[in-house]
Design an enzyme around this catalytic site. Sequence first.
Site, short mmCIF file in Angstrom:
data_model
loop_
_atom_site.label_atom_id
_atom_site.label_comp_id
_atom_site.label_asym_id
_atom_site.label_seq_id
_atom_site.Cartn_x
_atom_site.Cartn_y
_atom_site.Cartn_z
N GLU A 53 1.06 -0.91 -0.04
CA GLU A 53 0.00 0.03 0.10
C GLU A 53 0.96 1.28 -0.06
OE1 GLU A 53 -3.14 -0.05 -0.46
OE2 GLU A 53 -3.73 -2.02 0.11
N CYS A 64 -2.39 8.73 2.83
CA CYS A 64 -2.16 8.34 1.64
C CYS A 64 -3.42 8.74 0.82
CB CYS A 64 -2.05 6.70 1.66
SG CYS A 64 -3.24 5.78 2.42
#
Length: 443
Positions: free
Chosen positions: A215, A249
């Site tokens: 990720e 993110c």
Amino acid sequence: MVGRAPVATREQLDQAVAAAERAFATWSKEPEARRKQACLDIVGVLQAHAGELSRLLTMEQGKPLKGMGSEFELGACMAWAGAQASFELPVKVLEDTPQSRVEIHRRPLGVEGSITPWNWPLMIAIWHVVPAIRTGNTVVIKPSPYTPLGTLRMVELINEVLPPGVLNAVTGPDELGQWMTEHPGIKKIVFTGSCATGKKVMASAAGNLKRLTLELGGNDAAIVLPGADVAAMAPKIFGGAFINSGQTCAAIKRLYVHDSLYEPMCQALAGIAQATPVGNGLDESSMMGPLQNRMQFDKVNALVEDAKAHGARILCGGSPTGGQGNFYPLTVVADVTDGTRLVDEEQFGPVLPVIRYSDLDEVIARANASEFGLSGSVWSTDLTVAAAVAARLECGTVWVNKHAAIAPNVPMGGVKSSGMGVEFGEEGLAEYTDIQVISIDKT
Ligand code: NAD
């Protein structure tokens, strides 16, 4: 200074992996019900210590206790941990005839190595750890060297409800992460962090063909279509961009606004930014905190200075406030466009570039012209048009009229350089397993 954490040696990493390997022998054979109960027991422990963990998180990470800060993060930890107990990965029967039966089983992998970043340290740790143990794996976790304390304490607490060796933590510098990715006893790495490190992890994990979930970074574009309701949408866009002072993110990192709404949207966002209290996270009136570390502060500052040098208009913030800590003011930047570092790179801080556009095809092409593909959003009062635009964006998740709205049962993952594999939901759970086919000749 908040505290000190040990620097693990290679031998100590070996010991942690060996403990996890020993525990795997029994944990992987526990009935499903036992492992589901463990997820619920983890929720209980987090609930009982939420106050202590939130406070430690604020002191170490900087995010405020209130707002979308530490208490919110602990709430998310509990929601994600509890959800794992409700997911199922049943045996799938592909064929069942008088002649043959073919089944697909899901088998745990072994020891999982979890490597986490500093922005949402506890929530991301839970994302890595709980699905792993739910599926019968055991874990060695290594938090970011910037935020080791909360994870160490959380692991200590969780270990009150798990058998020894199922969950182990090691702390130390980046090199320790590299040792994990090379370690032959670790069968899977779940890594959340930057693209640059993700590429190193992937190369290094090749040694024993480790399974990988990566990720990585993002540069999420949000596109505001003509006719959008500025007054109603600006607060949501602000929240999607500035959550955790932008150190998220999947925050909005580039906001494309149609020419017809450009000035009103800029003014609305600047107004909200100016009215949002930024300060010491332990002060319950603070809604945003500082950047977590000096490296990130310097990066954000450099990107804003570069944008200014290229003619950007600073609507609010735009210069460090001075004083103690890594506080950078909430900053909205107008008259900036693609090709500027602030637009093209991941700022990971409380700065939102607002970019003007007039042509829909062109703005979609600009949104897609990025190595990243984590998520994006489309903002419109016409949901049909918005959904059609959403389908043209190259990213793992596209939200309509919301952003960064993740949920434990909805898979999330990046495309392009934003990663590989997904987390959350049954799709995410499946990534902690290998498939085993059992094919029986009944004749
Ligand atoms: P980072 O890549 O610098 O560090 C992440 C972790 O990797 C840390 O624990 C670090 O010690 C470790 N590490 C460093 N070098 C390593 C190596 N060679 N081998 C193995 N491990 C190593 O990232 P960061 O600065 O801590 O986090 C910010 C980044 O994380 C941003 O790019 C952000 O977008 C990304 N992120 C992504 C998600 C997501 O779900 N996609 C979530 C949060 C953060």
